[in-house]
Design an enzyme around this catalytic site. Structure first.
Site, PDB file in Angstrom:
ATOM      1  N   ASP B 147       4.102   8.246   6.269  1.00 42.89           N
ATOM      2  CA  ASP B 147       3.258   7.186   5.728  1.00 42.89           C
ATOM      3  C   ASP B 147       3.578   5.841   6.363  1.00 42.89           C
ATOM      4  OD1 ASP B 147       1.465   5.787   4.221  1.00 42.89           O
ATOM      5  OD2 ASP B 147       2.645   5.819   2.384  1.00 42.89           O
ATOM      6  N   ASP B 350      -3.355   3.162   9.270  1.00 44.07           N
ATOM      7  CA  ASP B 350      -2.624   3.813   8.184  1.00 44.07           C
ATOM      8  C   ASP B 350      -2.646   5.330   8.344  1.00 44.07           C
ATOM      9  OD1 ASP B 350      -1.344   4.433   5.825  1.00 44.07           O
ATOM     10  OD2 ASP B 350      -3.149   4.212   4.611  1.00 44.07           O
TER      11      ASP B 350
END
Lengths: 30, 446
Positions: B147, B350
């Site tokens: 992440d 992201d």
């Protein structure tokens, strides 16, 4: 903000360089 | 015809791009971790490469273990719903950062017993890619979500004082690690946390998202093994005692953001603040997560990281979009009119968001051009929308051959991302429901 998600990042090498404040995209990396 | 090569992706085998992962095996089994000295002559840092796999694909430890009593992988509708929650979470955090009105959870401060908040959280939807690390001495294998949109690494920990969700691997047990220790409340590292508390002198961390999902527990130190040959001693991470959200059966999360607690920042001296990832096109393939400087491929395009936009996230400046070789008529202000104001909204890269979100005006232009280009190739929208994906096609009976228009994202400094065919469309139910894999933000100011 817009967001570039992981579907669009597939196969690209995405490099994050915190020191140089740079993001790079390399096609066909995997 | 003259610009066909630059305007289209020709897919000779539809199943190569949109495989049925449930019936496939892993084509490129994860390799043992690689490690090498850096080729950089000016640095003593090293680099380490880890394997990245699709969380629900056959290359993932999370899908190859005993499946007799396991839940099936989530549907694409589930994944897209979770993705929408994640985007709301990101928008919430950006807005909270901008307004400095973020709500902080409360922690006990002097209790000798740990009383952690435990409530049912909605899905975080932390994306689809995982890597395996080792934590502790001896190292125990933990498969964690990759992440770039958050900072603090955490894994679920015994004894799960409040609650843990079901995970595939054994829970990390601090009592079985000879190198584990809790971070004290007085330590400077405790102050690095966005959300912190203190219990009996032990630093507590909290990762709480706008959608309600969370991990809370002890902020701790232990050895993090990225490969068989490379480890980070004293790595600070969350030992989660209260965790909830849609993390699948992953053991936790690897925080790769820009904040002080992230892995790239903690290991800055070792890897020079450089890391890279490649996410595989297919669930049956593997990618990588690389730490440390390496020689970039010649075709690498670079764009400035907009570090003044805020913490954690990797902001870049998007400037335009090409579809089928033509620049869309999108005013530059569309990409810089967000609520963050000042130098513009920027765009976040992201790894944990599945579908790219665009300002509404940009998405409308993309969709219009894409539909027109598909129509010119003989394809008509004939499939129902799927959650946030509103432009879907039925490729049944195409003989497995389709040609879709190229989509190129343009960034400041001239960098561009010529999106791979596997990233232009999202196969919800291939071949009968394959959708344009982009979506719009709710509002121009998001």
């Amino acid at each position: 903000v817009g967001i570039v998600g992981n579907t669009q990042l597939k196969t690209f090498g995405v490099v994050y360089d915190l020191g140089k404040s740079m993001v790079g995209f390399s096609p066909g990396a995997c | 015809a003259g610009d066909a090569a630059t305007a289209s992706h020709v897919m000779l085998r539809l199943e190569d791009i949109f495989p049925d992962s449930s019936s496939s095996s892993c084509e490129t089994p994860p390799q043992d971790h690689e490690h090498a000295a850096s080729s950089s002559s000016s640095s003593s840092s090293s680099h380490t490469r880890m394997t990245v796999v699709h969380r629900h694909g056959p290359c993932s430890h999370l899908s190859t273990a005993d499946t007799q009593h396991r839940k099936p992988p989530p549907s694409h509708e589930d994944i897209l719903a979770a993705d929408q929650n994640r985007v709301k979470s990101i928008q919430h955090r950006v807005a909270a950062t901008t307004s400095r009105a973020g709500k902080q959870p409360s922690f006990p401060t002097t209790s000798s017993s740990v009383k952690l908040p435990a409530s049912s959280g909605l899905a975080l939807g932390t994306g689809n890619y995982v890597a395996t690390v080792g934590i502790g001495t001896p190292a125990t294998r933990q498969t964690v979500v990759v992440d770039t949109g958050s900072d603090t690494t955490w894994v679920q920990c015994r004894p799960c004082v409040a609650s843990c969700y079901a995970q595939r691997e054994a829970l990390f047990d601090p009592a079985r690690s000879s190198t584990y220790s809790n971070v004290s409340c007085a330590a400077a590292a405790c102050s690095d946390l966005d959300v912190r508390g203190c219990s009996a002198g032990h630093c507590l961390y909290g990762v709480q998202y706008g959608d309600g999902s969370f991990s809370v527990g002890f902020f701790a130190m232990d050895t993090l093994s990225l490969s068989s040959y490379d480890s980070i001693k004293g790595f600070k991470f969350g030992c989660g005692e209260s965790n909830d959200g849609l993390f699948g059966e992953a053991s936790g999360l690897l925080g790769l953001g820009r904040g002080k607690t992230s892995l790239p920042m903690q290991a800055y001296a070792k890897y020079g603040g450089v890391f890279s990832h490649c996410l595989p096109a297919r669930p049956t393939s593997t990618g990588y997560l690389n730490f440390g400087p390496t020689s970039p491929p010649p075709a690498t395009q670079t764009t400035p990281m907009l570090t003044t936009n805020g913490p954690t996230f990797y902001y870049v400046g998007m400037t335009g979009i090409h579809v089928a070789g033509r620049l869309l008529p999108i005013p530059p202000s569309v990409f810089s009119s967000s609520s963050s104001g000042g130098g513009g909204g920027g765009t976040i890269v992201d790894s944990g968001t599945v579908i790219t979100r665009l300002p509404p005006a940009a998405y409308a232009a993309l969709r219009s051009a894409f539909v027109a280009a598909m129509a010119a190739r003989g394809y008509r929208r004939a499939a129902a929308a799927a959650a946030l994906l509103d432009t879907c096609y039925d490729f049944s009976g195409m003989g497995g051959v389709v040609a879709i228009p190229k989509v190129v994202l343009l960034f400041q400094g001239g960098a561009y991302l010529d999106v791979d065919a596997s990233g232009i469309m999202y196969a919800v139910r291939p071949p009968s429901q394959v959708c344009l894999g982009f979506a719009a933000n709710d509002g121009d100011g998001d």
